[in-house]
Write a protein that holds these residues in place. Structure first.
Motif, mmCIF file in Angstrom:
data_model
loop_
_atom_site.group_PDB
_atom_site.id
_atom_site.type_symbol
_atom_site.label_atom_id
_atom_site.label_comp_id
_atom_site.label_asym_id
_atom_site.label_seq_id
_atom_site.Cartn_x
_atom_site.Cartn_y
_atom_site.Cartn_z
ATOM 1 N N TYR A 7 0.834 -1.199 0.000
ATOM 2 C CA TYR A 7 0.000 0.000 0.000
ATOM 3 C C TYR A 7 0.874 1.256 0.000
ATOM 4 O O TYR A 7 0.696 2.158 -0.822
ATOM 5 C CB TYR A 7 -0.911 -0.029 1.219
ATOM 6 N N GLU A 69 -10.466 1.341 -2.616
ATOM 7 C CA GLU A 69 -9.158 0.818 -3.003
ATOM 8 C C GLU A 69 -9.222 0.131 -4.370
ATOM 9 O O GLU A 69 -8.346 0.330 -5.217
ATOM 10 C CB GLU A 69 -8.661 -0.153 -1.937
ATOM 11 N N LEU A 128 -6.851 6.472 -2.186
ATOM 12 C CA LEU A 128 -6.098 5.571 -1.318
ATOM 13 C C LEU A 128 -5.765 6.218 0.018
ATOM 14 O O LEU A 128 -5.857 5.581 1.070
ATOM 15 C CB LEU A 128 -4.819 5.117 -2.021
#
Length: 146
Positions: A7, A69, A128
């Motif tokens: 991530y 996401e 995000l």
């Protein structure tokens, strides 16, 4: 490696991608328009406007989307495809504005070539980051010394 690592790696790559597009965009326009301050300023203006547009559109969609996401990762295909296709027509796009003044032509070429991909990258980045911010507890950063 953990999901968290990937991530943060994605966020780092997106940030680098924005900076690379800004610099490469100005360098790509310099053979036609020269590397004057008009070219660099138009590229900086387009970069800042697209970052604002992407972040604003992500904030509008933030509450309406369940899986942020997934959408953010899927939309990263758009800038890649746009840049890929724009390289095929780069000279036609740039020379379409060559008859205008230097400041206007470099700005219009920057807008046509780089506004859409930078906006989508900014949109994905903002989606995000907003997802990650929502995961923090409500009292995050709250310090009580009593």
């Amino acid at each position: 490696m953990t999901r968290r690592f990937y991530y943060y790696l994605t966020l780092m790559v997106l940030s680098a991608e924005i900076m690379v597009l800004e610099i490469v965009g100005a360098k790509a326009l310099s053979p036609v328009f020269g590397s004057s301050h008009f070219v660099w300023m138009s590229q900086i203006i387009v970069t800042l406007l697209s970052l604002s547009a992407g972040a604003y559109s992500a904030s509008l969609m933030d509450s309406r989307v369940n899986d942020q996401e997934k959408i953010a990762y899927e939309l990263l295909v758009v800038p890649s495809a746009y840049i890929g296709f724009s390289t095929l027509f780069f000279s036609k796009i740039v020379f379409a504005f060559i008859d205008l003044s230097l400041s206007v032509s470099s700005l219009l070429a920057s807008i046509v070539l780089y506004f859409i991909p930078l906006s989508f990258i900014s949109f994905s980045y903002s989606m995000l980051v907003s997802k990650k911010i929502k995961e923090y507890p409500k009292n995050f950063g709250d310090r009580s010394y009593s």
